[in-house]
Motif scaffolding. Structure first.
Motif, PDB file in Angstrom:
ATOM      1  N   PHE A 138       0.891  -1.073  -0.104  1.00 22.90           N
ATOM      2  CA  PHE A 138      -0.110   0.020  -0.038  1.00 22.90           C
ATOM      3  C   PHE A 138       0.996   1.206  -0.021  1.00 22.90           C
ATOM      4  CE2 PHE A 138      -2.880  -3.195   1.552  1.00 22.90           C
ATOM      5  CZ  PHE A 138      -3.970  -2.755   1.114  1.00 22.90           C
ATOM      6  N   LEU A 139       0.713   2.149  -0.936  1.00 22.16           N
ATOM      7  CA  LEU A 139       1.419   3.210  -1.043  1.00 22.16           C
ATOM      8  C   LEU A 139       0.699   4.314  -0.635  1.00 22.16           C
ATOM      9  CD1 LEU A 139       3.861   4.595  -2.120  1.00 22.16           C
ATOM     10  CD2 LEU A 139       3.167   4.618  -4.565  1.00 22.16           C
ATOM     11  N   CYS A 140       0.980   5.007   0.674  1.00 21.44           N
ATOM     12  CA  CYS A 140       0.204   6.007   1.322  1.00 21.44           C
ATOM     13  C   CYS A 140       0.960   7.103   1.909  1.00 21.44           C
ATOM     14  CB  CYS A 140      -0.460   5.391   2.682  1.00 21.44           C
ATOM     15  SG  CYS A 140      -1.152   3.989   2.517  1.00 21.44           S
ATOM     16  N   THR A 141       1.935   7.654   0.736  1.00 20.34           N
ATOM     17  CA  THR A 141       2.600   8.795   1.084  1.00 20.34           C
ATOM     18  C   THR A 141       1.986   9.590   0.003  1.00 20.34           C
ATOM     19  OG1 THR A 141       4.320   8.717  -0.568  1.00 20.34           O
ATOM     20  CG2 THR A 141       4.566   7.320   1.399  1.00 20.34           C
ATOM     21  N   ASP A 142       2.383  11.224   0.195  1.00 20.86           N
ATOM     22  CA  ASP A 142       2.271  12.348  -0.663  1.00 20.86           C
ATOM     23  C   ASP A 142       3.572  12.933  -1.360  1.00 20.86           C
ATOM     24  OD1 ASP A 142       3.550  13.669   1.549  1.00 20.86           O
ATOM     25  OD2 ASP A 142       2.076  14.973   2.180  1.00 20.86           O
ATOM     26  N   SER A 143       4.440  12.044  -1.189  1.00 25.88           N
ATOM     27  CA  SER A 143       5.876  12.305  -1.708  1.00 25.88           C
ATOM     28  C   SER A 143       5.869  11.865  -3.102  1.00 25.88           C
ATOM     29  CB  SER A 143       6.894  11.777  -0.815  1.00 25.88           C
ATOM     30  OG  SER A 143       8.266  11.671  -1.670  1.00 25.88           O
ATOM     31  N   HIS A 144       6.358  12.590  -4.239  1.00 25.76           N
ATOM     32  CA  HIS A 144       6.395  12.048  -5.337  1.00 25.76           C
ATOM     33  C   HIS A 144       7.664  11.227  -5.733  1.00 25.76           C
ATOM     34  CE1 HIS A 144       3.315  14.644  -7.747  1.00 25.76           C
ATOM     35  NE2 HIS A 144       3.207  15.112  -6.579  1.00 25.76           N
ATOM     36  N   ALA A 145       8.851  11.213  -5.097  1.00 26.44           N
ATOM     37  CA  ALA A 145       9.936  10.388  -4.894  1.00 26.44           C
ATOM     38  C   ALA A 145       9.628   9.370  -4.366  1.00 26.44           C
ATOM     39  CB  ALA A 145      10.887  11.173  -4.267  1.00 26.44           C
ATOM     40  N   SER A 146       8.846   8.874  -3.417  1.00 31.16           N
ATOM     41  CA  SER A 146       8.513   7.878  -2.816  1.00 31.16           C
ATOM     42  C   SER A 146       7.579   6.940  -3.687  1.00 31.16           C
ATOM     43  CB  SER A 146       8.091   7.849  -1.417  1.00 31.16           C
ATOM     44  OG  SER A 146       6.702   8.687  -1.274  1.00 31.16           O
ATOM     45  N   ARG A 147       6.952   7.718  -4.348  1.00 29.35           N
ATOM     46  CA  ARG A 147       5.711   6.870  -5.270  1.00 29.35           C
ATOM     47  C   ARG A 147       6.420   6.534  -6.394  1.00 29.35           C
ATOM     48  NH1 ARG A 147       1.565  11.067  -6.274  1.00 29.35           N
ATOM     49  NH2 ARG A 147       0.154   9.437  -6.836  1.00 29.35           N
ATOM     50  N   ALA A 148       7.466   7.405  -6.771  1.00 24.48           N
ATOM     51  CA  ALA A 148       8.024   6.898  -8.185  1.00 24.48           C
ATOM     52  C   ALA A 148       8.780   5.340  -7.982  1.00 24.48           C
ATOM     53  CB  ALA A 148       9.012   7.808  -8.594  1.00 24.48           C
ATOM     54  N   VAL A 149       9.518   5.371  -6.599  1.00 25.40           N
ATOM     55  CA  VAL A 149      10.242   4.209  -6.448  1.00 25.40           C
ATOM     56  C   VAL A 149       9.076   3.114  -6.286  1.00 25.40           C
ATOM     57  CG1 VAL A 149      11.448   2.945  -4.615  1.00 25.40           C
ATOM     58  CG2 VAL A 149      12.049   5.401  -5.385  1.00 25.40           C
ATOM     59  N   VAL A 150       8.178   2.968  -5.450  1.00 26.44           N
ATOM     60  CA  VAL A 150       7.287   1.844  -5.204  1.00 26.44           C
ATOM     61  C   VAL A 150       6.562   1.620  -6.627  1.00 26.44           C
ATOM     62  CG1 VAL A 150       5.314   1.084  -3.820  1.00 26.44           C
ATOM     63  CG2 VAL A 150       7.101   2.591  -2.724  1.00 26.44           C
ATOM     64  N   ASN A 151       6.086   2.825  -7.125  1.00 22.48           N
ATOM     65  CA  ASN A 151       5.453   2.668  -8.535  1.00 22.48           C
ATOM     66  C   ASN A 151       6.287   1.539  -9.600  1.00 22.48           C
ATOM     67  OD1 ASN A 151       3.577   3.146 -10.902  1.00 22.48           O
ATOM     68  ND2 ASN A 151       5.206   4.463 -11.602  1.00 22.48           N
ATOM     69  N   GLN A 152       7.584   1.956  -9.624  1.00 20.43           N
ATOM     70  CA  GLN A 152       8.119   0.964 -10.486  1.00 20.43           C
ATOM     71  C   GLN A 152       8.669  -0.440 -10.040  1.00 20.43           C
ATOM     72  OE1 GLN A 152      11.519   2.806 -12.673  1.00 20.43           O
ATOM     73  NE2 GLN A 152      12.909   1.029 -12.186  1.00 20.43           N
ATOM     74  N   ALA A 153       8.701  -0.448  -8.401  1.00 23.43           N
ATOM     75  CA  ALA A 153       8.694  -1.908  -7.898  1.00 23.43           C
ATOM     76  C   ALA A 153       7.660  -2.712  -8.165  1.00 23.43           C
ATOM     77  CB  ALA A 153       8.979  -1.834  -6.647  1.00 23.43           C
ATOM     78  N   ALA A 154       6.455  -2.151  -8.268  1.00 22.68           N
ATOM     79  CA  ALA A 154       5.093  -2.766  -8.424  1.00 22.68           C
ATOM     80  C   ALA A 154       5.099  -3.513  -9.748  1.00 22.68           C
ATOM     81  CB  ALA A 154       3.872  -1.933  -8.616  1.00 22.68           C
TER      82      ALA A 154
END
Length: 401
Positions: A233-249
């Motif tokens: 579950f991706l529950c941050t408002d940081s674009h950097a953290s979302r970019a990392v988890v987005n690609q890992a998915a």
């Protein structure tokens, strides 16, 4: 598929591969740093197939050979039947679950000796069955971000009976968090958010195994844990953290649900309340394709504090935004229901939802993927695993601008 010439003998009862073919596989495994999965069929199996004594004997010999020629990690054996499959670490007998990852996360192998669900989950079992409850209890789930939405997601997962949880967040509780941080008390100000989250989960489910990691998912060492999870579950408002988890998915086939809510306040008061919940998995559109990520924000957020202070173009990276617990809870609930639809028989099929808090509507939507997307297409990171790097911040925080 092994070519016909690769077999020394093959019939309906057994198959023997030639030594030269196995040696070639072992060499490719060693040079590329990849494990082997050797698959065969039991076409007459009833139910979930089982490995035969012939398989056991052949595997022990093959495991010894591969251990000498390709010691890159655990090699696997997979047997497929008409109604399922079974996988194990070659030569050890240790079961490995097999999942089909897409709009749904479907367990294709058996759960093994999973215990019967406890009575506290009786009402859920009546909704989606004992198997759905057992699957949830067996999943290893990570929640990235323990703030307004993450704390609610963790609370709901604890109530649902998800026993294996990891929560990742670098921040501490501040006084301004108390209006929306589930489980936090005034005395927790200054404490790590992940510790507060762990306490809240254990208060609901004392048997849960909860790992609290106070770190930033954008850092190399922290992002390296993502491939080990069954769901995120991706529950941050940081674009950097979302970019990392987005690609890992997509790169590591870890189905993920991203969520967010924004409140726009103008001269006349609240003008817009918008939320979104989007599942990220093979076959579905990623955050890059939906343009949910801002490249400049990612660059700024990847900077160290020293680099940020020296950059005249960085302003308001962590500017506080309006936040209300009821709206966070709405998005978290939609996300957890989407999770149930993906991993249990709950007939919830939406995988991308938009919320309008002014109109009071939730509507499903779809988005088109770019055929050559660097993240979610076969030309990009899809299923690359450890062969590709994630867009993380290396040790020392030195990131190219």
């Amino acid at each position: 598929m092994a070519p016909e010439a690769a077999y020394e003998r093959r019939d309906r009862v057994s198959a023997i591969l030639r030594g030269a073919y196995l040696a070639d596989l072992a060499n490719r495994s060693r040079t590329r740093g990849l494990s082997l999965v050797l698959a065969h069929t039991h076409p007459d199996a009833v139910g979930t197939p089982r490995f035969s004594p012939v398989d056991d004997a052949g595997e022990r010999e093959m495991a010894t050979f591969l251990g000498r020629r390709a010691p890159v990690g655990g090699h696997l054996a997979l047997v497929v039947g008409p109604l399922g499959c079974r996988c194990r670490l070659m030569g050890t007998g240790g079961d490995v679950p097999v999942w089909e990852i897409g709009e749904n996360a479907i367990l294709r192998s058996g759960l093994g000796g999973t215990a019967a669900p406890s009575t506290e989950h009786d009402r859920q079992v009546r909704a989606f069955g004992a198997l759905g409850q057992a699957i949830m209890g067996d999943l290893d789930v990570v929640v990235v971000g323990a703030g307004g939405t993450g704390s609610v997601v963790l609370q709901q997962l604890a109530h649902l009976g998800v026993h294996h949880l990891t929560v990742v967040d670098p921040d501490v509780v501040e006084t301004t968090n108390l209006n929306r941080l589930v489980g936090a008390r005034p005395g927790d100000v200054g404490s790590a958010k992940v510790d507060v989250a762990r306490r809240a989960v254990l208060a609901v489910n004392p048997r849960a195994r909860v790992e609290a990691i106070r770190a930033d998912i954008v850092d190399d060492a922290t992002a390296a844990i993502l491939p080990r999870f069954d769901f995120a579950f991706l529950c941050t408002d940081s674009h950097a953290s979302r970019a990392v988890v987005n690609q890992a998915a997509y790169q590591h086939l870890v189905p993920t649900i991203d969520m967010g809510v924004s409140i726009t306040v103008g001269a006349e008061g609240v003008e817009h309340v918008n939320g979104r919940v989007q599942m990220l998995a093979p076959g579905m559109t990623c955050l890059t394709c939906t343009r949910a990520l801002d490249a400049e924000r990612i660059r700024q957020e990847m900077l160290t504090p020293e680099q940020r202070a020296a950059d005249p173009y960085v302003q308001g990276v962590h500017e506080p935004q309006p936040a209300v617990i009821s709206l966070n809870t709405t998005m978290a609930s939609l996300a957890v229901t989407m999770f149930l639809g993906a991993v249990t028989p709950v007939p919830s099929t939406a995988r991308f939802l938009l919320y309008d808090g002014i109109r009071g509507t939730v509507r499903p939507t779809v988005a088109r993927s770019h055929p050559h997307c660097i993240v979610c297409s076969p030309d990009g990171a899809l299923a690359r695993g450890s062969q590709w790097p994630l867009p993380t911040r290396p040790a020392g925080g030195r990131v190219a601008a």
